[in-house]
Write a protein that holds these residues in place. Structure first.
Motif, PDB file in Angstrom:
ATOM      1  N   GLN A   1       0.711  -1.151  -0.548  1.00 38.44           N
ATOM      2  CA  GLN A   1      -0.300   0.325   0.095  1.00 38.44           C
ATOM      3  C   GLN A   1       0.344   0.819  -0.343  1.00 38.44           C
ATOM      4  O   GLN A   1       2.180   1.404  -0.153  1.00 38.44           O
ATOM      5  CB  GLN A   1      -0.748   0.215   0.921  1.00 38.44           C
ATOM      6  CG  GLN A   1      -1.847  -1.044   1.123  1.00 38.44           C
ATOM      7  CD  GLN A   1      -2.945  -0.936   2.804  1.00 38.44           C
ATOM      8  OE1 GLN A   1      -3.892  -0.574   2.747  1.00 38.44           O
ATOM      9  NE2 GLN A   1      -2.298  -1.954   3.612  1.00 38.44           N
ATOM     10  N   LYS A   2       0.230   2.484  -0.285  1.00 41.49           N
ATOM     11  CA  LYS A   2       1.333   3.487  -0.475  1.00 41.49           C
ATOM     12  C   LYS A   2       0.383   4.289   0.589  1.00 41.49           C
ATOM     13  O   LYS A   2      -0.205   4.504   1.250  1.00 41.49           O
ATOM     14  CB  LYS A   2       0.480   4.559  -1.217  1.00 41.49           C
ATOM     15  CG  LYS A   2       1.210   3.908  -3.178  1.00 41.49           C
ATOM     16  CD  LYS A   2       0.668   4.600  -4.036  1.00 41.49           C
ATOM     17  CE  LYS A   2       0.834   6.249  -4.138  1.00 41.49           C
ATOM     18  NZ  LYS A   2       0.460   6.671  -5.498  1.00 41.49           N
ATOM     19  N   THR A   3       1.860   5.225   1.004  1.00 39.13           N
ATOM     20  CA  THR A   3       1.824   6.023   2.154  1.00 39.13           C
ATOM     21  C   THR A   3       2.876   6.949   2.477  1.00 39.13           C
ATOM     22  O   THR A   3       3.588   7.053   2.013  1.00 39.13           O
ATOM     23  CB  THR A   3       0.967   5.222   3.658  1.00 39.13           C
ATOM     24  OG1 THR A   3       1.002   5.987   4.504  1.00 39.13           O
ATOM     25  CG2 THR A   3       2.339   4.742   4.308  1.00 39.13           C
ATOM     26  N   ILE A   4       2.795   7.942   3.657  1.00 43.19           N
ATOM     27  CA  ILE A   4       3.840   8.869   3.936  1.00 43.19           C
ATOM     28  C   ILE A   4       4.135   8.135   4.852  1.00 43.19           C
ATOM     29  O   ILE A   4       3.543   8.163   5.795  1.00 43.19           O
ATOM     30  CB  ILE A   4       3.478  10.124   4.268  1.00 43.19           C
ATOM     31  CG1 ILE A   4       2.013  10.475   4.790  1.00 43.19           C
ATOM     32  CG2 ILE A   4       2.740  10.556   1.983  1.00 43.19           C
ATOM     33  CD1 ILE A   4       1.693  11.747   4.632  1.00 43.19           C
ATOM     34  N   ASN A   5       5.379   8.480   5.234  1.00 41.60           N
ATOM     35  CA  ASN A   5       5.849   8.444   6.697  1.00 41.60           C
ATOM     36  C   ASN A   5       5.755  10.470   7.200  1.00 41.60           C
ATOM     37  O   ASN A   5       5.411  10.974   7.273  1.00 41.60           O
ATOM     38  CB  ASN A   5       7.593   8.471   6.730  1.00 41.60           C
ATOM     39  CG  ASN A   5       8.204   9.148   5.920  1.00 41.60           C
ATOM     40  OD1 ASN A   5       8.065  10.454   5.484  1.00 41.60           O
ATOM     41  ND2 ASN A   5       9.403   8.825   5.477  1.00 41.60           N
ATOM     42  N   LYS A   6       6.478  10.015   8.845  1.00 41.52           N
ATOM     43  CA  LYS A   6       6.302  11.613   9.526  1.00 41.52           C
ATOM     44  C   LYS A   6       6.883  12.400   8.712  1.00 41.52           C
ATOM     45  O   LYS A   6       7.131  14.086   9.311  1.00 41.52           O
ATOM     46  CB  LYS A   6       6.347  11.239  10.608  1.00 41.52           C
ATOM     47  CG  LYS A   6       6.018  10.638  11.840  1.00 41.52           C
ATOM     48  CD  LYS A   6       5.853  10.648  13.540  1.00 41.52           C
ATOM     49  CE  LYS A   6       5.235   9.644  13.898  1.00 41.52           C
ATOM     50  NZ  LYS A   6       5.275   9.972  15.871  1.00 41.52           N
ATOM     51  N   ASN A   7       7.712  12.309   8.041  1.00 42.77           N
ATOM     52  CA  ASN A   7       8.860  13.535   7.310  1.00 42.77           C
ATOM     53  C   ASN A   7       8.347  13.650   5.898  1.00 42.77           C
ATOM     54  O   ASN A   7       8.140  14.400   5.171  1.00 42.77           O
ATOM     55  CB  ASN A   7      10.266  12.696   7.202  1.00 42.77           C
ATOM     56  CG  ASN A   7      11.079  12.594   8.399  1.00 42.77           C
ATOM     57  OD1 ASN A   7      10.754  13.009   9.368  1.00 42.77           O
ATOM     58  ND2 ASN A   7      11.612  11.424   8.208  1.00 42.77           N
ATOM     59  N   GLY A   8       7.025  13.064   5.820  1.00 41.01           N
ATOM     60  CA  GLY A   8       6.145  13.980   4.354  1.00 41.01           C
ATOM     61  C   GLY A   8       6.386  13.648   3.113  1.00 41.01           C
ATOM     62  O   GLY A   8       6.140  13.393   2.366  1.00 41.01           O
ATOM     63  N   GLU A   9       7.294  12.299   3.849  1.00 44.28           N
ATOM     64  CA  GLU A   9       7.792  11.421   2.138  1.00 44.28           C
ATOM     65  C   GLU A   9       6.962  10.639   1.843  1.00 44.28           C
ATOM     66  O   GLU A   9       6.471   9.638   2.951  1.00 44.28           O
ATOM     67  CB  GLU A   9       9.490  10.555   2.703  1.00 44.28           C
ATOM     68  CG  GLU A   9      10.061  11.538   2.729  1.00 44.28           C
ATOM     69  CD  GLU A   9      11.279  11.202   3.359  1.00 44.28           C
ATOM     70  OE1 GLU A   9      12.321  11.633   3.598  1.00 44.28           O
ATOM     71  OE2 GLU A   9      11.274  10.098   4.350  1.00 44.28           O
ATOM     72  N   GLU A  10       6.690   9.972   0.400  1.00 43.38           N
ATOM     73  CA  GLU A  10       6.171   8.856   0.069  1.00 43.38           C
ATOM     74  C   GLU A  10       6.112   8.171  -0.293  1.00 43.38           C
ATOM     75  O   GLU A  10       8.110   7.458  -0.375  1.00 43.38           O
ATOM     76  CB  GLU A  10       5.213   9.151  -1.564  1.00 43.38           C
ATOM     77  CG  GLU A  10       4.407  10.351  -1.149  1.00 43.38           C
ATOM     78  CD  GLU A  10       3.638  11.033  -2.627  1.00 43.38           C
ATOM     79  OE1 GLU A  10       3.743  10.331  -3.724  1.00 43.38           O
ATOM     80  OE2 GLU A  10       2.428  11.602  -2.739  1.00 43.38           O
ATOM     81  N   ILE A  11       5.855   5.881   0.919  1.00 46.93           N
ATOM     82  CA  ILE A  11       6.022   5.811   0.508  1.00 46.93           C
ATOM     83  C   ILE A  11       5.279   4.403   0.500  1.00 46.93           C
ATOM     84  O   ILE A  11       4.347   4.351   0.463  1.00 46.93           O
ATOM     85  CB  ILE A  11       7.441   4.876   2.314  1.00 46.93           C
ATOM     86  CG1 ILE A  11       5.962   5.284   3.001  1.00 46.93           C
ATOM     87  CG2 ILE A  11       8.095   6.040   2.358  1.00 46.93           C
ATOM     88  CD1 ILE A  11       6.053   4.860   4.714  1.00 46.93           C
ATOM     89  N   GLU A  12       5.998   2.969   0.281  1.00 47.01           N
ATOM     90  CA  GLU A  12       5.148   1.477   0.399  1.00 47.01           C
ATOM     91  C   GLU A  12       5.442   1.175   1.450  1.00 47.01           C
ATOM     92  O   GLU A  12       6.175   1.281   2.004  1.00 47.01           O
ATOM     93  CB  GLU A  12       5.560   1.085  -1.103  1.00 47.01           C
ATOM     94  CG  GLU A  12       5.049   1.590  -2.706  1.00 47.01           C
ATOM     95  CD  GLU A  12       5.432   0.993  -3.511  1.00 47.01           C
ATOM     96  OE1 GLU A  12       5.909   0.013  -3.977  1.00 47.01           O
ATOM     97  OE2 GLU A  12       4.996   1.281  -4.094  1.00 47.01           O
ATOM     98  N   ILE A  13       4.621   0.020   1.925  1.00 46.27           N
ATOM     99  CA  ILE A  13       4.678  -0.695   3.316  1.00 46.27           C
ATOM    100  C   ILE A  13       3.658  -1.635   2.760  1.00 46.27           C
ATOM    101  O   ILE A  13       2.811  -1.776   1.834  1.00 46.27           O
ATOM    102  CB  ILE A  13       3.328   0.279   3.795  1.00 46.27           C
ATOM    103  CG1 ILE A  13       2.162   0.178   4.103  1.00 46.27           C
ATOM    104  CG2 ILE A  13       4.743   1.617   4.588  1.00 46.27           C
ATOM    105  CD1 ILE A  13       1.671   0.918   5.454  1.00 46.27           C
ATOM    106  N   ASN A  14       4.674  -2.509   3.427  1.00 46.30           N
ATOM    107  CA  ASN A  14       3.489  -4.218   3.906  1.00 46.30           C
ATOM    108  C   ASN A  14       3.193  -4.465   5.470  1.00 46.30           C
ATOM    109  O   ASN A  14       4.782  -4.373   6.097  1.00 46.30           O
ATOM    110  CB  ASN A  14       4.366  -5.965   3.382  1.00 46.30           C
ATOM    111  CG  ASN A  14       4.645  -4.963   1.481  1.00 46.30           C
ATOM    112  OD1 ASN A  14       5.220  -4.846   0.993  1.00 46.30           O
ATOM    113  ND2 ASN A  14       3.478  -5.232   0.522  1.00 46.30           N
ATOM    114  N   ILE A  15       2.282  -3.800   5.893  1.00 40.48           N
ATOM    115  CA  ILE A  15       1.430  -4.585   7.352  1.00 40.48           C
ATOM    116  C   ILE A  15       2.269  -5.883   7.796  1.00 40.48           C
ATOM    117  O   ILE A  15       1.581  -7.262   7.062  1.00 40.48           O
ATOM    118  CB  ILE A  15       0.308  -4.030   7.615  1.00 40.48           C
ATOM    119  CG1 ILE A  15       0.782  -2.437   7.156  1.00 40.48           C
ATOM    120  CG2 ILE A  15      -0.324  -4.111   9.477  1.00 40.48           C
ATOM    121  CD1 ILE A  15      -1.384  -1.739   7.353  1.00 40.48           C
ATOM    122  N   LYS A  16       2.897  -6.045   8.653  1.00 38.61           N
ATOM    123  CA  LYS A  16       3.260  -7.094   9.493  1.00 38.61           C
ATOM    124  C   LYS A  16       2.320  -7.328  10.671  1.00 38.61           C
ATOM    125  O   LYS A  16       1.553  -6.432  10.968  1.00 38.61           O
ATOM    126  CB  LYS A  16       4.563  -6.953   9.829  1.00 38.61           C
ATOM    127  CG  LYS A  16       5.588  -7.558   8.504  1.00 38.61           C
ATOM    128  CD  LYS A  16       7.244  -7.003   9.375  1.00 38.61           C
ATOM    129  CE  LYS A  16       7.886  -7.093   8.530  1.00 38.61           C
ATOM    130  NZ  LYS A  16       7.660  -5.795   7.461  1.00 38.61           N
TER     131      LYS A  16
END
Length: 367
Positions: free
Chosen positions: A308-323
């Motif tokens: 999934q696409k999201t952002i981190n606390k720094n406002g950077e766009e990232i992709e994640i796979n939730i564990k």
């Protein structure tokens, strides 16, 4: 944090976090003299605890309830009842990396926006585990309602695209399948659909229906304390709920007055009743004596293993796979949560109704 208390006369306050020491509730306003033991409450908690089927989180918790106060020699004393369930199987390390980013569909971003700080372990107060306190309190309210002749039947009406066939409705089937559906064929089809979702690392939602029978006419108030409004608030306070409707609900928008109105008639005993129940048992914010029927739409579990696409606390766009350990569907475990919130709301309204008429007050105090 405000907003952890609901109710006027029968009032509950839930407390605790998903990965804290424990979860619990304080019940204020329970009448003295109710026969109550931990098993009465445990029966309800067992319906929502994790690890019971392939369609719930594998997190193993006994969810054993302990009564800390308000009960003496097997009866309620009229003082606050405090209940606790200790968390025993937390895997907080599964959530360490999400401290730096916001999970789609979760309350991570809004918690940070409001408080500037959050318990990222399993969602803290926004975790589904918070509902333990609701269910424990609901078990108490439901026991009181049963002694008053009220019954609550709650079940999964649909799972994803699979909806029960009303012609095959069988209440005894609800507890025979892990999806709590009153239609064996629909349950089998829904199970196959969920297996497909799991194979695709995806999740599903559904609709829970609740039918409350035995509610006398006149429960609720006509303006800000409407029984349907209070039910809506109680059910919408459950984290996964995204829709709510009473009776025919949104279908009334396509109806006419002639097709939507419920004609009044008298039964064989000469009592007022209705030919139909499009209103779902509520008129003008007050119960009309018919079964109260409502439905809650439950969203798909937001924690999924797919990218999934999201952002981190720094406002950077990232992709994640939730564990972690997550339910592929919330609906079956939410059935008893919906039932519990309904019981709490109805009993609270019934207590308020005791002061509605002067003759009732006279009857009580002149005995």
């Amino acid at each position: 944090m405000a907003g952890s208390t609901i109710g006027t006369n029968f009032k509950i306050t839930t407390w605790g976090e998903s990965h804290g020491t424990g979860i619990g509730v304080v019940i204020d306003g329970c009448p003295a003299g109710l026969s109550l033991c931990e098993e009465d409450i445990q029966t309800y908690l067992n319906r929502r605890k994790p690890g019971q089927s392939a369609f719930s989180t594998p997190r193993k918790e006994d969810d054993a309830v302990h009564i800390l106060s308000g009960v003496f020699e097997g009866r309620t004393t009229g003082t606050p009842i405090s209940l606790i369930v200790v968390n025993e199987n937390q895997h907080s390390k599964d959530y360490s990396e999400i401290a730096s980013y916001y999970r789609p569909g979760h309350a991570d971003f809004t918690f940070d926006a409001k408080y500037g700080f959050r318990d990222y372990r399993g969602g803290g107060r926004s975790s589904g585990r918070e509902t333990i306190g609701r269910v424990a309190a609901g078990a108490v309210a439901a026991k009181i309602l049963k002694e008053l002749g009220l019954e609550i039947l709650t079940y999964s009406k649909s799972i994803g695209p699979v909806t029960i066939d009303e012609t095959r409705f069988d209440a005894t089937e609800i507890t025979k399948n892990p999806l709590y559906m009153p239609d064996a064929d629909a349950a089998a089809k829904a199970a196959s659909y969920l297996e497909e979702c799991k194979a695709m690392q995806n999740s599903a939602g559904g609709i829970i229906e609740c039918v409350i029978t035995g509610v006398p006419a006149g429960i609720g108030d006509p303006v800000f304390e409407k029984i349907d409004a209070n039910l809506a608030k109680a059910i919408f306070s459950i984290g996964a709920v995204k829709g709510f409707e009473i009776g025919d609900g949104f279908a009334v928008a396509a109806a006419t007055g002639l097709t939507n109105n419920d004609a009044f008639v008298t039964d064989e005993n000469g009592s007022v009743t209705k030919e139909t129940n499009h209103a779902g048992g509520i008129l003008g914010g007050m119960s009309d004596g018919s079964p109260i029927v409502f439905r809650a739409a439950i969203k798909p579990t937001p924690s999924i293993a797919s990218t999934q696409k999201t952002i981190n606390k720094n406002g950077e766009e990232i992709e994640i796979n939730i564990k972690g350990r997550h339910d592929p569907i919330i609906v079956p475990r939410a059935v008893v949560v919906v039932e519990s919130m309904a019981a709490i709301t109805i009993f609270d309204a019934m207590l308020s109704n005791m002061s509605a008429r002067m003759d009732g007050i006279k009857d009580f105090y002149k005995k």
